[in-house]
Design a protein around this motif. Structure first.
Motif, short mmCIF file in Angstrom:
data_model
loop_
_atom_site.label_atom_id
_atom_site.label_comp_id
_atom_site.label_asym_id
_atom_site.label_seq_id
_atom_site.Cartn_x
_atom_site.Cartn_y
_atom_site.Cartn_z
N ARG A 69 0.83 -1.20 0.00
CA ARG A 69 0.00 0.00 0.00
C ARG A 69 0.86 1.25 0.00
O ARG A 69 0.56 2.22 -0.71
N GLU A 73 0.64 4.16 -2.81
CA GLU A 73 0.37 5.56 -2.48
C GLU A 73 1.48 6.49 -2.97
O GLU A 73 1.29 7.71 -3.02
N GLN A 92 -6.52 -7.79 1.10
CA GLN A 92 -7.64 -7.33 0.28
C GLN A 92 -8.67 -6.58 1.11
O GLN A 92 -9.21 -5.56 0.67
N ARG A 93 -8.92 -7.05 2.30
CA ARG A 93 -9.91 -6.40 3.17
C ARG A 93 -9.43 -5.03 3.64
O ARG A 93 -10.19 -4.06 3.62
N HIS A 95 -7.11 -3.02 2.35
CA HIS A 95 -6.69 -2.03 1.35
C HIS A 95 -7.66 -1.97 0.17
O HIS A 95 -7.29 -1.51 -0.91
N MET A 96 -8.87 -2.39 0.41
CA MET A 96 -9.89 -2.35 -0.64
C MET A 96 -10.05 -0.92 -1.17
O MET A 96 -10.16 0.03 -0.40
N GLY A 97 -10.04 -0.79 -2.46
CA GLY A 97 -10.27 0.51 -3.07
C GLY A 97 -9.04 1.36 -3.27
O GLY A 97 -9.14 2.45 -3.86
N VAL A 98 -7.87 0.90 -2.80
CA VAL A 98 -6.64 1.66 -3.03
C VAL A 98 -6.27 1.55 -4.51
O VAL A 98 -6.12 0.45 -5.04
N ARG A 99 -6.10 2.67 -5.14
CA ARG A 99 -5.84 2.69 -6.57
C ARG A 99 -4.48 2.06 -6.90
O ARG A 99 -3.49 2.32 -6.23
N GLU A 102 -3.31 -4.53 -6.17
CA GLU A 102 -4.02 -5.80 -6.23
C GLU A 102 -3.21 -6.85 -5.48
O GLU A 102 -2.00 -6.70 -5.27
#
Length: 228
Positions: A69, A73, A92-93, A95-99, A102
């Protein structure tokens, strides 16, 4: 699995699946205290951006994904790979939605990543549970997925009180969970030689002791290497 270190790979999965939630909770803010780690990760990100070819990297042995992450960032596209499905679920839980980020279950011994598709990679203490033959294969896999000129930041524990380089610490209990896991203390020179044999050139080396009260009291080395 490849036949190399299969028992060790099974132990890694069982151990980290057992402690994944507690591990993620305990170390959620750990990187904020690690000034040198953040500096080295930022240096790798800058090297990737300056190369100007692509900005896709991998966090190999990503655990709950905190370093992944951090790199995302900084503007990189990051795939986090870990052998433990429970660790990947935590990543996954959390950092969900971090552009640009994956996660995927996968082994260091057979990375689920195409040849020469990455500009960089990080492997933070992820090879310490592998035997020597497994480490050699992991280094070769890292070289395979990096494009020529791609950069790798890899760290290992080198020694601790009662555990010189070359020794193994067996962990059989962790936060009240019965586990079975070997941690190898690996000489910096051995790691450097292994990376060079796999096709890397060592660009920089940093050695340090524990930087936070939560860290295991070991000496460790960080190697910044470039794919030939």
């Amino acid at each position: 699995m490849t036949g190399i270190d299969e028992r060790g790979q099974a132990e890694i999965v069982a151990t980290y699946d057992a402690v994944a939630q507690r591990y993620a909770a305990e170390f959620a803010d750990d990187l904020a205290e690690k000034i040198l780690d953040r500096a080295l990760l930022s240096a790798l990100a800058e090297m990737v951006r300056l190369a100007g070819v692509e900005n896709r990297i991998a966090d190999l042995g990503c655990g709950p994904g905190f370093e992944a992450r951090f790199m995302a960032e900084l503007g990189l596209e990051v795939i986090g790979v870990d052998l433990s499905p429970a660790m990947i679920a935590e990543a996954q839980r959390r950092h969900m939605g971090v552009r640009g980020l994956e996660f995927q279950v996968g082994s260091l011994l057979a990375l689920p990543i195409a040849d020469a598709s990455l500009a960089g990679a990080i492997a933070i203490y992820s090879v310490i549970h592998l035997e020597r033959a497994g480490r050699a294969l992991a280094y070769a896999e890292m070289a395979r997925v990096l494009r020529p000129g791609g950069v790798l930041l890899l760290s290992v524990h080198t020694s601790a009180v009662g555990f010189p380089s070359g020794s193994i610490r067996r962990l059989e209990e962790w936060w009240g969970q019965r586990v079975g896991l070997d941690g190898h203390f690996i000489a910096a020179e051995e790691v450097a030689a292994g990376l060079e044999q796999a096709g890397f050139e060592i660009a920089a080396r940093l050695e340090r002791g524990p930087s936070t009260a939560r860290e295991f009291p070991s000496q460790r080395v960080y190697l910044l290497a470039r794919r030939r």
